[in-house]
Design a protein around this motif. Structure first.
Motif, PDB file in Angstrom:
ATOM      1  N   TYR A  70      -5.369  10.577   0.732  1.00 46.32           N
ATOM      2  CA  TYR A  70      -5.553  10.099  -0.628  1.00 46.32           C
ATOM      3  C   TYR A  70      -5.512   8.577  -0.710  1.00 46.32           C
ATOM      4  N   SER A  71      -6.206   8.076  -1.736  1.00 46.04           N
ATOM      5  CA  SER A  71      -6.107   6.672  -2.172  1.00 46.04           C
ATOM      6  C   SER A  71      -6.589   5.650  -1.148  1.00 46.04           C
ATOM      7  N   LYS A  72      -7.482   6.039  -0.230  1.00 51.29           N
ATOM      8  CA  LYS A  72      -8.114   5.036   0.631  1.00 51.29           C
ATOM      9  C   LYS A  72      -9.056   4.177  -0.219  1.00 51.29           C
ATOM     10  N   PRO A  73      -9.182   2.907   0.085  1.00 48.94           N
ATOM     11  CA  PRO A  73     -10.183   2.100  -0.622  1.00 48.94           C
ATOM     12  C   PRO A  73     -11.599   2.478  -0.164  1.00 48.94           C
ATOM     13  N   LEU A  74     -12.545   2.327  -1.066  1.00 52.21           N
ATOM     14  CA  LEU A  74     -13.942   2.574  -0.715  1.00 52.21           C
ATOM     15  C   LEU A  74     -14.357   1.556   0.346  1.00 52.21           C
ATOM     16  N   ALA A  75     -14.897   2.034   1.460  1.00 52.20           N
ATOM     17  CA  ALA A  75     -15.277   1.136   2.553  1.00 52.20           C
ATOM     18  C   ALA A  75     -16.405   1.756   3.361  1.00 52.20           C
ATOM     19  N   ALA A  76     -17.237   0.912   3.947  1.00 57.88           N
ATOM     20  CA  ALA A  76     -18.362   1.354   4.768  1.00 57.88           C
ATOM     21  C   ALA A  76     -18.118   0.959   6.214  1.00 57.88           C
ATOM     22  N   HIS A  77     -18.524   1.835   7.152  1.00 57.83           N
ATOM     23  CA  HIS A  77     -18.323   1.584   8.572  1.00 57.83           C
ATOM     24  C   HIS A  77     -19.617   1.896   9.330  1.00 57.83           C
ATOM     25  N   GLU A  78     -20.159   0.894  10.020  1.00 57.27           N
ATOM     26  CA  GLU A  78     -21.349   1.100  10.831  1.00 57.27           C
ATOM     27  C   GLU A  78     -21.020   2.012  12.009  1.00 57.27           C
ATOM     28  N   THR A  79     -22.045   2.689  12.524  1.00 61.51           N
ATOM     29  CA  THR A  79     -21.864   3.568  13.676  1.00 61.51           C
ATOM     30  C   THR A  79     -22.752   3.099  14.819  1.00 61.51           C
ATOM     31  N   THR A  80     -22.775   3.863  15.882  1.00 64.33           N
ATOM     32  CA  THR A  80     -23.595   3.516  17.050  1.00 64.33           C
ATOM     33  C   THR A  80     -25.071   3.846  16.843  1.00 64.33           C
ATOM     34  N   LEU A 130     -26.965   4.721  10.313  1.00 66.74           N
ATOM     35  CA  LEU A 130     -26.011   5.809  10.059  1.00 66.74           C
ATOM     36  C   LEU A 130     -24.669   5.170   9.712  1.00 66.74           C
ATOM     37  N   VAL A 131     -24.214   5.364   8.485  1.00 69.23           N
ATOM     38  CA  VAL A 131     -23.046   4.648   7.983  1.00 69.23           C
ATOM     39  C   VAL A 131     -22.028   5.639   7.425  1.00 69.23           C
ATOM     40  N   VAL A 132     -20.777   5.512   7.879  1.00 66.19           N
ATOM     41  CA  VAL A 132     -19.681   6.350   7.389  1.00 66.19           C
ATOM     42  C   VAL A 132     -18.974   5.611   6.252  1.00 66.19           C
ATOM     43  N   PHE A 133     -18.654   6.346   5.190  1.00 60.84           N
ATOM     44  CA  PHE A 133     -17.949   5.774   4.044  1.00 60.84           C
ATOM     45  C   PHE A 133     -16.584   6.450   3.872  1.00 60.84           C
ATOM     46  N   ASP A 134     -15.549   5.637   3.669  1.00 56.52           N
ATOM     47  CA  ASP A 134     -14.268   6.136   3.189  1.00 56.52           C
ATOM     48  C   ASP A 134     -14.358   6.247   1.674  1.00 56.52           C
ATOM     49  N   MET A 139     -21.603   1.736  -4.162  1.00 51.48           N
ATOM     50  CA  MET A 139     -21.979   1.993  -2.774  1.00 51.48           C
ATOM     51  C   MET A 139     -23.126   1.106  -2.316  1.00 51.48           C
ATOM     52  N   THR A 140     -24.079   0.824  -3.190  1.00 53.53           N
ATOM     53  CA  THR A 140     -25.143  -0.105  -2.806  1.00 53.53           C
ATOM     54  C   THR A 140     -24.588  -1.517  -2.648  1.00 53.53           C
ATOM     55  N   ALA A 141     -23.529  -1.840  -3.407  1.00 50.89           N
ATOM     56  CA  ALA A 141     -22.898  -3.153  -3.243  1.00 50.89           C
ATOM     57  C   ALA A 141     -22.289  -3.303  -1.859  1.00 50.89           C
ATOM     58  N   LEU A 142     -21.951  -2.184  -1.217  1.00 51.10           N
ATOM     59  CA  LEU A 142     -21.415  -2.219   0.145  1.00 51.10           C
ATOM     60  C   LEU A 142     -22.504  -2.122   1.206  1.00 51.10           C
ATOM     61  N   GLY A 143     -23.750  -2.136   0.780  1.00 51.77           N
ATOM     62  CA  GLY A 143     -24.858  -2.133   1.740  1.00 51.77           C
ATOM     63  C   GLY A 143     -25.589  -0.822   1.889  1.00 51.77           C
ATOM     64  N   LEU A 144     -25.186   0.225   1.169  1.00 53.11           N
ATOM     65  CA  LEU A 144     -25.915   1.491   1.243  1.00 53.11           C
ATOM     66  C   LEU A 144     -27.303   1.318   0.654  1.00 53.11           C
ATOM     67  N   LYS A 154     -14.165  11.402   3.213  1.00 57.20           N
ATOM     68  CA  LYS A 154     -15.176  10.677   3.982  1.00 57.20           C
ATOM     69  C   LYS A 154     -16.558  11.238   3.675  1.00 57.20           C
ATOM     70  N   ALA A 155     -17.563  10.364   3.769  1.00 57.98           N
ATOM     71  CA  ALA A 155     -18.961  10.771   3.614  1.00 57.98           C
ATOM     72  C   ALA A 155     -19.783   9.968   4.602  1.00 57.98           C
ATOM     73  N   ILE A 156     -21.037  10.362   4.785  1.00 59.30           N
ATOM     74  CA  ILE A 156     -21.887   9.655   5.739  1.00 59.30           C
ATOM     75  C   ILE A 156     -23.305   9.603   5.210  1.00 59.30           C
ATOM     76  N   PHE A 157     -23.933   8.431   5.345  1.00 58.92           N
ATOM     77  CA  PHE A 157     -25.349   8.279   4.991  1.00 58.92           C
ATOM     78  C   PHE A 157     -26.171   8.503   6.248  1.00 58.92           C
ATOM     79  N   VAL A 158     -27.085   9.468   6.189  1.00 57.39           N
ATOM     80  CA  VAL A 158     -27.900   9.855   7.339  1.00 57.39           C
ATOM     81  C   VAL A 158     -29.343   9.441   7.068  1.00 57.39           C
ATOM     82  N   PRO A 159     -29.851   8.423   7.756  1.00 57.61           N
ATOM     83  CA  PRO A 159     -31.213   7.982   7.480  1.00 57.61           C
ATOM     84  C   PRO A 159     -32.253   8.975   7.982  1.00 57.61           C
TER      85      PRO A 159
END
Length: 468
Positions: free
Chosen positions: A4-14, A18-22, A42-47, A110-115
Motif C-alpha cells: 500500500y501507499s507506494k508513490p506513482l513511479a515509472a521504471h524502464e525495463t530491458t 516496456l515500462v513498469v509502473f508502481d 501517467m503521461t506526465a511520467l513519460g507513458l 503494479k502495472a506495465i505498459f506493453v508496446p
C-alpha cells in the motif's frame, strides 16, 4: 501481499518501450482503492498517450493458469485487479531487440505498459486472479499477430510453476519457437500524393522499405465518404501528405478556386480526421504563401498567417486543420524544386538556347529541393522531435529569382549578365489571365529545425549538385 501507499513511479525495463509502473493503492479494513489508469499523471511520467479504446478482463480461478506468448498489433496497459501473476514479455518486433526477455510479478500495486509487438504472457500465482488490460485498438480477425512458444529454449523463461504441471491451451502449445516467429513490423507509413515532386523524392528516400506504402489519387480518394474504411488505419503510424494543389495563378479562377479548396482543405481535413481517430502522426507540407511577405526579417513558425491569394488562403486553412490533430508535423517550405519541370530547368534551357530572360528581382527567398524536404521529414519522424510546425528550406543567403537565374547561367557555363532583373509588376504587366499576388519576402527562419539536430544544405550547394 499488495503493497500500500507506494508513490506513482515509472521504471524502464530491458525491452525498449516496456515500462513498469508502481501504482498507489490505498487500503484499510474494508479493502483498497487505486487509480488503475490516470492519463494525465501517467503521461506526465513519460507513458505514451496511447489512446485506449477497449478494456478486457481475464479471470483465472486456479493457481498456475498460463497464457501466451502473444504479440498483437496494438499497445496494452496490463494490471491485476485481484490476485498475483508472474508475467513474461518477449520483444517480437523487427529490430535489434528482437528476442529480448523481461519478467516480473504483478499484483494490484503494479502495472506495465506493453508496446505494440512485444509478446505478452503470464502465469497466475494466486487463485481468483483477475488480469486486466486496456488496448488501443478493437480486436479484429484481420489484424496480423505473432506468437512464441511458452517453452522456447532461446527465451528460456524461468516459470515459477513448471509448464509440465500447468494447464495450457492446445493453441498456445502449438506456437512456434523463436527461430520460426514472424517479427511484427513497425506501423506503416503512407505517402499520399506519391506521384508528385515531393512524393517521388520520398519514394527515393524510403525506397522499397516494406512498411512504407505509396498512394496516388487513383489509389486513395480523399473525397470518398468511405475513406475511414479504405484501409485498416490502426496499422499505420504515419501519413505523409505530399499531395497539394499548387497552381497559384489558376487558383484565382472560379474552377481553380474550387479545386484548390478541395485539395488543400477538404482533402486535408479528411486525412486529419483519419489521423485523429486512429492515433496516426500526420505530416503536412505548408508554404511561404501563408504569409504576405511584408516582414523585414525571416518568418518564424509562430508568426500570424496573412495570405494574399487563394492558394495561400487554402494552405493556411489546411495548416489550421492539421494543427488540431494531436500528433502532427507541419513542414513549411518555400520555392520548391524537384523532379520534373521547374524554374531551374527552365533557366538552364533558356541559357542553352541563347535566350536572355527577364526575371523577377523583388521577391526574396531560398530555394528548397525536394530531397532535402524528404530528408527533413524523415529526421522529424525518426528523431522524435516535438510535434508542431517547422520551417524547412535551403539555408544560406537569401536571393531573388533573378539572382538564382544568374547563378544557373553561371553554373551551366553561360554569362549571368544575360539575365535582366525586373519588378513583379513589370513581369506580369502583359499577362492575359488572373495573376496571384506573391509575397515579396519568403525567407523562413530555420532555428527550430536546427534545434532538433536537423540540417539542410545551403540552397546554392543544392543548386550546384542539382545541375550536376
Amino acid at each position: 501481499m499488495t503493497e500500500y501507499s507506494k508513490p506513482l513511479a515509472a521504471h524502464e525495463t530491458t525491452i525498449p518501450g516496456l515500462v513498469v509502473f508502481d501504482l498507489p493503492v490505498h487500503g484499510d479494513a474494508r479493502g483498497w482503492f487505486k487509480e488503475n489508469w490516470q492519463r494525465e499523471k501517467m503521461t506526465a511520467l513519460g507513458l505514451p498517450d496511447f489512446g485506449p479504446v477497449q478494456n478486457n478482463i481475464s479471470f483465472n480461478d486456479a493457481v498456475g493458469t498460463t497464457r501466451g506468448i502473444h504479440a498483437e498489433p496494438w499497445d496494452k496497459w496490463v494490471s491485476v485487479a485481484t490476485g498475483r501473476i508472474f508475467g513474461a514479455w518477449v520483444d517480437l518486433r523487427e529490430g535489434p531487440s528482437f528476442g529480448a526477455v523481461y519478467t516480473t510479478e504483478l499484483d494490484p500495486s503494479k502495472a506495465i505498459f506493453v508496446p505494440r509487438g512485444v509478446g505478452n504472457s503470464y502465469q497466475t500465482l494466486e487463485p481468483d486472479t483477475a488480469y486486466t488490460y486496456l488496448v488501443n485498438d478493437h480486436w479484429s480477425p484481420t489484424a496480423e499477430y505473432s506468437f512464441l512458444n511458452l517453452a522456447d529454449e532461446t527465451a528460456a523463461i524461468d516459470w515459477p510453476i513448471p509448464l509440465s504441471d500447468v494447464e495450457i491451451s492446445p493453441k498456445d502449445l502449438a506456437h512456434p519457437r523463436l527461430a520460426g516467429v514472424v517479427p511484427i513490423p513497425p506501423r506503416k507509413i503512407l505517402v499520399v500524393g506519391a506521384n508528385g515532386q515531393l512524393g517521388r523524392a520520398l519514394r527515393a528516400s524510403y525506397g522499397d522499405a516494406p512498411h512504407v506504402e505509396y498512394a496516388t489519387r487513383d489509389d486513395l480518394d480523399l473525397a470518398s465518404p468511405d475513406l475511414t474504411a479504405a484501409r485498416r488505419w490502426r496499422d499505420y503510424g504515419t501519413i505523409i501528405n505530399a499531395a497539394a494543389y499548387t497552381k497559384v495563378d489558376l487558383a484565382e479562377t472560379a474552377d481553380g478556386r474550387r479545386d484548390a479548396w478541395a485539395a488543400n482543405v477538404t482533402g486535408v481535413a479528411a486525412l486529419a480526421r483519419v489521423a485523429t481517430e486512429n492515433g496516426i502522426t500526420l505530416v503536412h507540407v505548408s508554404s511561404d504563401y501563408v504569409f504576405d511577405g511584408s516582414l523585414d526579417r525571416p518568418y518564424r513558425e509562430d508568426d500570424p498567417v496573412c495570405p494574399l491569394g487563394v492558394y495561400g488562403q487554402t494552405k493556411a486553412a489546411g495548416d489550421a486543420v492539421v494543427a488540431t490533430t494531436a500528433r502532427h508535423y507541419i513542414v513549411r517550405t518555400s520555392w520548391v524544386i524537384g523532379d520534373g519541370n521547374n524554374f531551374v530547368r527552365t533557366m538552364a534551357s533558356l541559357a542553352e538556347r541563347g535566350i536572355d530572360p527577364k526575371v523577377v528581382d523583388d521577391q526574396v527567398g531560398r530555394l528548397t529541393f525536394t530531397d532535402d524536404i524528404a530528408r527533413g521529414i524523415r529526421h522529424l519522424l525518426e528523431s522524435g522531435a516535438a510535434y508542431g510546425t517547422y520551417n524547412l528550406t535551403g539555408s544560406g543567403d537569401p536571393q531573388s529569382w533573378a539572382d538564382i537565374a544568374r547563378r544557373v547561367f553561371a553554373l551551366t557555363g553561360h554569362d549571368p549578365a544575360r539575365v535582366t532583373g525586373v519588378s513583379t509588376d513589370e513581369y506580369f504587366a502583359s499577362a492575359s489571365g488572373p495573376i496571384a499576388p506573391r509575397p515579396r519576402g519568403s525567407v523562413l527562419d530555420l532555428g527550430r529545425l536546427v534545434d532538433t539536430g536537423g540540417l539542410t544544405r545551403t540552397a546554392d550547394e543544392a543548386l550546384a549538385r542539382y545541375l550536376g
